[in-house]
Write a protein that holds these residues in place. Sequence first.
Motif, PDB file in Angstrom:
ATOM      1  N   LYS A   1       0.788  -1.122  -0.062  1.00 25.61           N
ATOM      2  CA  LYS A   1       0.000   0.081   0.075  1.00 25.61           C
ATOM      3  C   LYS A   1       1.054   1.302   0.128  1.00 25.61           C
ATOM      4  CE  LYS A   1      -3.517  -2.474   0.393  1.00 25.61           C
ATOM      5  NZ  LYS A   1      -2.946  -3.815   0.158  1.00 25.61           N
ATOM      6  N   GLN A   2       2.126   1.081   0.739  1.00 27.80           N
ATOM      7  CA  GLN A   2       2.853   2.389   0.652  1.00 27.80           C
ATOM      8  C   GLN A   2       3.411   2.674  -0.653  1.00 27.80           C
ATOM      9  OE1 GLN A   2       5.698   1.540   3.838  1.00 27.80           O
ATOM     10  NE2 GLN A   2       4.218   1.458   5.393  1.00 27.80           N
ATOM     11  N   LEU A   3       3.747   1.359  -1.357  1.00 27.45           N
ATOM     12  CA  LEU A   3       4.315   1.625  -2.812  1.00 27.45           C
ATOM     13  C   LEU A   3       3.066   2.408  -3.761  1.00 27.45           C
ATOM     14  CD1 LEU A   3       6.330  -1.564  -3.071  1.00 27.45           C
ATOM     15  CD2 LEU A   3       7.362   0.581  -3.101  1.00 27.45           C
ATOM     16  N   HIS A   4       2.030   1.596  -3.399  1.00 25.31           N
ATOM     17  CA  HIS A   4       0.866   2.279  -4.598  1.00 25.31           C
ATOM     18  C   HIS A   4       0.516   3.776  -4.156  1.00 25.31           C
ATOM     19  CE1 HIS A   4      -1.436  -0.986  -6.344  1.00 25.31           C
ATOM     20  NE2 HIS A   4      -0.784  -1.852  -5.524  1.00 25.31           N
ATOM     21  N   PHE A   5       0.785   4.277  -2.711  1.00 30.15           N
ATOM     22  CA  PHE A   5       0.656   5.540  -2.163  1.00 30.15           C
ATOM     23  C   PHE A   5       1.905   6.408  -3.045  1.00 30.15           C
ATOM     24  CE2 PHE A   5       0.633   9.404   0.135  1.00 30.15           C
ATOM     25  CZ  PHE A   5      -0.470   9.859   0.076  1.00 30.15           C
ATOM     26  N   LYS A   6       2.993   5.855  -2.939  1.00 31.94           N
ATOM     27  CA  LYS A   6       4.196   6.586  -3.428  1.00 31.94           C
ATOM     28  C   LYS A   6       4.122   6.981  -5.020  1.00 31.94           C
ATOM     29  CE  LYS A   6       8.173   4.525  -3.514  1.00 31.94           C
ATOM     30  NZ  LYS A   6       9.521   3.914  -3.406  1.00 31.94           N
ATOM     31  N   TYR A   7       3.787   5.890  -5.658  1.00 29.69           N
ATOM     32  CA  TYR A   7       3.726   5.960  -7.209  1.00 29.69           C
ATOM     33  C   TYR A   7       2.447   6.509  -7.559  1.00 29.69           C
ATOM     34  CZ  TYR A   7       7.965   3.180  -7.245  1.00 29.69           C
ATOM     35  OH  TYR A   7       9.259   2.718  -7.319  1.00 29.69           O
ATOM     36  N   GLY A   8       1.265   6.471  -6.848  1.00 26.15           N
ATOM     37  CA  GLY A   8       0.157   7.241  -7.204  1.00 26.15           C
ATOM     38  C   GLY A   8       0.508   8.717  -7.135  1.00 26.15           C
ATOM     39  N   VAL A   9       1.057   9.275  -6.177  1.00 26.97           N
ATOM     40  CA  VAL A   9       1.659  10.543  -6.074  1.00 26.97           C
ATOM     41  C   VAL A   9       2.272  11.061  -7.058  1.00 26.97           C
ATOM     42  CG1 VAL A   9       2.897  12.244  -4.642  1.00 26.97           C
ATOM     43  CG2 VAL A   9       1.209  10.945  -3.217  1.00 26.97           C
ATOM     44  N   LEU A  10       3.434  10.023  -7.384  1.00 27.16           N
ATOM     45  CA  LEU A  10       4.344  10.518  -8.471  1.00 27.16           C
ATOM     46  C   LEU A  10       3.569  10.558  -9.765  1.00 27.16           C
ATOM     47  CD1 LEU A  10       7.360   8.386  -7.534  1.00 27.16           C
ATOM     48  CD2 LEU A  10       7.254  10.989  -7.419  1.00 27.16           C
ATOM     49  N   ILE A  11       2.814   9.633 -10.166  1.00 27.59           N
ATOM     50  CA  ILE A  11       1.911   9.477 -11.299  1.00 27.59           C
ATOM     51  C   ILE A  11       0.862  10.667 -11.479  1.00 27.59           C
ATOM     52  CG2 ILE A  11       0.274   8.255 -13.017  1.00 27.59           C
ATOM     53  CD1 ILE A  11       1.919   5.624 -11.737  1.00 27.59           C
ATOM     54  N   GLY A  12       0.202  11.179 -10.098  1.00 29.50           N
ATOM     55  CA  GLY A  12      -0.648  12.098 -10.169  1.00 29.50           C
ATOM     56  C   GLY A  12       0.058  13.454 -10.646  1.00 29.50           C
ATOM     57  N   ALA A  13       1.270  13.734  -9.989  1.00 32.87           N
ATOM     58  CA  ALA A  13       1.939  14.843 -10.085  1.00 32.87           C
ATOM     59  C   ALA A  13       2.538  14.957 -11.709  1.00 32.87           C
ATOM     60  CB  ALA A  13       3.136  15.061  -9.391  1.00 32.87           C
ATOM     61  N   ALA A  14       2.865  13.849 -12.335  1.00 35.08           N
ATOM     62  CA  ALA A  14       3.499  13.908 -13.748  1.00 35.08           C
ATOM     63  C   ALA A  14       2.336  14.118 -14.569  1.00 35.08           C
ATOM     64  CB  ALA A  14       4.044  12.711 -13.972  1.00 35.08           C
ATOM     65  N   SER A  15       0.956  13.596 -14.226  1.00 33.21           N
ATOM     66  CA  SER A  15       0.069  13.697 -15.078  1.00 33.21           C
ATOM     67  C   SER A  15      -0.400  15.198 -15.166  1.00 33.21           C
ATOM     68  CB  SER A  15      -1.270  12.965 -14.578  1.00 33.21           C
ATOM     69  OG  SER A  15      -1.141  11.686 -14.558  1.00 33.21           O
ATOM     70  N   VAL A  16      -0.438  15.821 -13.912  1.00 30.05           N
ATOM     71  CA  VAL A  16      -0.904  17.400 -13.770  1.00 30.05           C
ATOM     72  C   VAL A  16       0.090  18.208 -14.691  1.00 30.05           C
ATOM     73  CG1 VAL A  16      -0.414  18.125 -11.901  1.00 30.05           C
ATOM     74  CG2 VAL A  16      -2.304  19.020 -12.669  1.00 30.05           C
ATOM     75  N   THR A  17       1.318  17.871 -14.329  1.00 33.33           N
ATOM     76  CA  THR A  17       2.440  18.507 -15.061  1.00 33.33           C
ATOM     77  C   THR A  17       2.095  18.224 -16.788  1.00 33.33           C
ATOM     78  OG1 THR A  17       3.814  18.117 -13.515  1.00 33.33           O
ATOM     79  CG2 THR A  17       4.946  18.853 -15.405  1.00 33.33           C
ATOM     80  N   ALA A  18       1.829  17.336 -17.167  1.00 29.46           N
ATOM     81  CA  ALA A  18       1.713  16.929 -18.705  1.00 29.46           C
ATOM     82  C   ALA A  18       0.392  17.733 -19.146  1.00 29.46           C
ATOM     83  CB  ALA A  18       1.433  15.524 -18.922  1.00 29.46           C
ATOM     84  N   PHE A  19      -0.801  17.774 -18.141  1.00 29.49           N
ATOM     85  CA  PHE A  19      -1.782  18.485 -18.859  1.00 29.49           C
ATOM     86  C   PHE A  19      -1.492  20.130 -18.622  1.00 29.49           C
ATOM     87  CE2 PHE A  19      -4.357  14.704 -17.643  1.00 29.49           C
ATOM     88  CZ  PHE A  19      -5.151  14.676 -18.886  1.00 29.49           C
ATOM     89  N   ASN A  20      -0.615  20.487 -17.756  1.00 31.97           N
ATOM     90  CA  ASN A  20      -0.444  21.940 -17.749  1.00 31.97           C
ATOM     91  C   ASN A  20       0.275  22.487 -19.066  1.00 31.97           C
ATOM     92  OD1 ASN A  20      -1.445  22.550 -15.205  1.00 31.97           O
ATOM     93  ND2 ASN A  20       0.597  22.098 -13.933  1.00 31.97           N
ATOM     94  N   PHE A  21       1.097  21.553 -19.711  1.00 31.79           N
ATOM     95  CA  PHE A  21       1.906  21.856 -20.812  1.00 31.79           C
ATOM     96  C   PHE A  21       0.865  21.821 -22.089  1.00 31.79           C
ATOM     97  CE2 PHE A  21       5.630  20.552 -18.536  1.00 31.79           C
ATOM     98  CZ  PHE A  21       6.159  21.788 -18.601  1.00 31.79           C
ATOM     99  N   ALA A  22      -0.348  21.006 -21.900  1.00 30.97           N
ATOM    100  CA  ALA A  22      -1.220  20.995 -22.922  1.00 30.97           C
ATOM    101  C   ALA A  22      -2.276  22.281 -22.948  1.00 30.97           C
ATOM    102  CB  ALA A  22      -2.101  19.813 -22.798  1.00 30.97           C
TER     103      ALA A  22
END
Length: 120
Positions: free
Chosen positions: A25-46
């Motif tokens: 669950k800790q890994l799911h949380f860590k990677y969820g935060v990273l993927i969420g941050a990366a996703s919003v960064t990608a949407f910010n450039f669109a």
Amino acid sequence: MIKLSTALIIVTPMVSAGEWTAQDKQLHFKYGVLIGAASVTAFNFADLDINRPLAASLTCSSVGLAKEVYDEIDYGGADWKDLTVTAAACFVGSYAMHEFINMSIQPLDEGLKLNFKYEF
């Protein structure tokens, strides 16, 4: 700030509740935060007229759902708790990145310039 505080109030009891703290669950949380941050960064450039943190949270949660479908097909081990933790982490990562961190990339003749600014 209110959105992030609300997310942390909701997520904190889940993360500290018994088997919710397994390393998986800790890994799911860590990677969820990273993927969420990366996703919003990608949407910010669109150049899209959308709610970027929400779109990033849904995109990130879709990755978590795909992972659980894979787990179910691979060994019959999909877990709704994994998906719940991942979705909560996606929300936290995407909204935190959107609210507190400003990133931009500028093309230069000799490469790229990355601007990174954070505020609390």
